[in-house]
Write an enzyme that holds these catalytic residues in place. Structure first.
Site, short mmCIF file in Angstrom:
data_model
loop_
_atom_site.label_atom_id
_atom_site.label_comp_id
_atom_site.label_asym_id
_atom_site.label_seq_id
_atom_site.Cartn_x
_atom_site.Cartn_y
_atom_site.Cartn_z
N GLY A 1 9.76 45.10 -14.98
CA GLY A 1 10.26 44.18 -13.97
C GLY A 1 11.57 44.68 -13.40
O GLY A 1 11.82 45.89 -13.35
N GLU A 2 12.41 43.76 -12.96
CA GLU A 2 13.72 44.06 -12.37
C GLU A 2 13.62 44.74 -11.00
O GLU A 2 14.62 44.92 -10.33
CB GLU A 2 14.57 44.96 -13.28
N GLY A 3 12.43 45.16 -10.59
CA GLY A 3 12.28 45.97 -9.39
C GLY A 3 12.16 47.45 -9.70
O GLY A 3 12.12 48.28 -8.79
N ASP B 79 12.72 40.93 -10.37
CA ASP B 79 12.72 39.68 -11.13
C ASP B 79 13.43 39.86 -12.46
O ASP B 79 13.44 40.95 -13.02
CB ASP B 79 11.29 39.19 -11.38
#
Length: 355
Positions: free
Chosen positions: A314-316, A172
């Site tokens: 976040g971001e994975g 995300d």
């Protein structure tokens, strides 16, 4: 549309492959259970692939769903809304933490622009709108937009699986996105706002109070629809969260394993499990973030995180780090010698006559 009609029935991972993997674990040159969680992860991988031993993942793919949220203007984040577009461009250019960690773990990264409030189109065909609405005072999406977002996420999953992805990671990017994520999780787990709200990008006490107020107001607006998943995503979610839910549900439909990331992905996963019951069998929780709502989501999904490194980016990123652990689990099951092949004496049964 009835949310139950959006996805077909989710098939379970292969039980025979899981049984074969469990049996194989007992033949490897180690005490039974000595590799701990790695053994369970290897059995899960075998079940998802339908074969024992499982193959190493050849095309692991991270998909980062990016979108802005109107609630960010209420001061719920330590960063201004324009950072969403800037960071999405940074990820697309390969300069973010998720890119660096994905390179180490042997995965590639894609950014999907679902609701960035910017004139630059990262991937224009999936943009539902420019920013989701401010959920504290208005709906995030219209009925048409929430359905379009869920279907867009499902199409992205289909594209990746059709292109050969054998493991997916959802990431995300969106300033303010932990606020709607917390609202969704709190409503779906029946939790009070003050228990669920965390610090997100590192807000101070004043920011936490503003965020808690926004979460409280959004929960009040959506409370009557808390059992209607599409309505929840429409009222108190956002285009990126809805798309991620569609992505996770469709990955399970396509029998493709997924590593989940932090609180935003956890919220989408709760929605996806409602949209496609049984989908969670195809997921592992990559890590546990520092956000209180994330632990609530994992408990509801009955998923135990692979890692707990106090990450909250976040971001994975947390799921990508867990990918390296999952690769180790697959490798040990597939390539360790057995007691017979190595000529190692296996465990002796206890002699009942021996005290």
């Amino acid at each position: 549309m009835d949310s139950a009609s959006m996805f077909p029935t989710v098939g379970a991972p292969d039980a025979d492959a899981a049984a074969a993997a469990a049996a194989r674990q007992g033949t490897l040159t180690k005490p039974t259970g000595a590799l701990g969680r790695l053994e369970a992860l290897s059995i899960w991988a075998a079940a998802c692939q339908g074969q024992c031993p499982p193959a190493q993942f050849a095309r692991a793919r991270v998909v980062v769903f990016a979108g802005d949220h109107g609630v960010a203007t209420a001061g719920v984040s330590a960063y201004p809304p324009e950072v969403t577009a800037q960071m999405a461009a940074n990820i697309a250019a390969g300069g973010a933490a998720v890119n660096v960690l994905a390179d180490v773990a042997g995965a590639s990264v894609r950014v999907v622009d679902v609701a960035i409030d910017d004139d630059t189109d990262t991937e224009a065909e999936y943009r539902i709108r420019r920013s989701s609405g401010n959920i504290a005072v208005e709906d995030a999406l219209t009925e048409e937009q929430v359905e379009a977002a869920v279907r867009a996420g499902a199409r992205v999953a289909d594209e990746e699986v059709d292109a050969g992805a054998d493991l997916l990671i959802a990431g995300d990017m969106g300033i303010g996105n932990t606020t709607p994520a917390t609202v969704l999780i709190a409503l779906m787990t029946n939790t009070e706002p003050v228990v669920a709200v965390g610090r997100g990008t590192g807000i101070d006490d004043h920011g936490w109070r503003r965020k808690t107020a926004a979460v409280r107001d959004a929960m009040y607006r959506a409370y009557g629809d808390r059992f209607d998943t599409l309505a929840l995503l429409r009222i108190a979610g956002g285009a990126d969260l809805a798309a991620t839910a569609g992505f996770l549900a469709q990955a399970a439909i396509r029998r493709t394993p997924v590593l989940l990331d932090g609180v935003v992905i956890g919220a989408a996963a709760l929605a996806a499990e409602r949209l496609a019951p049984g989908a969670r069998a195809w997921w592992q929780a990559g890590h546990r973030s520092t956000e209180p709502a994330h632990a609530l989501a994992l408990a509801q999904l009955e998923l135990e995180p692979v890692l707990d490194l106090q990450m909250r980016l976040g971001e994975g990123t947390g799921a990508v780090v867990a990918l390296s652990v999952l690769r180790g689990a697959v490798a040990t099951l597939a390539h360790m010698a057995t007691f017979d092949s190595a000529g190692v004496t296996s465990r002796q049964e206890s002699d009942p006559a021996t005290p």
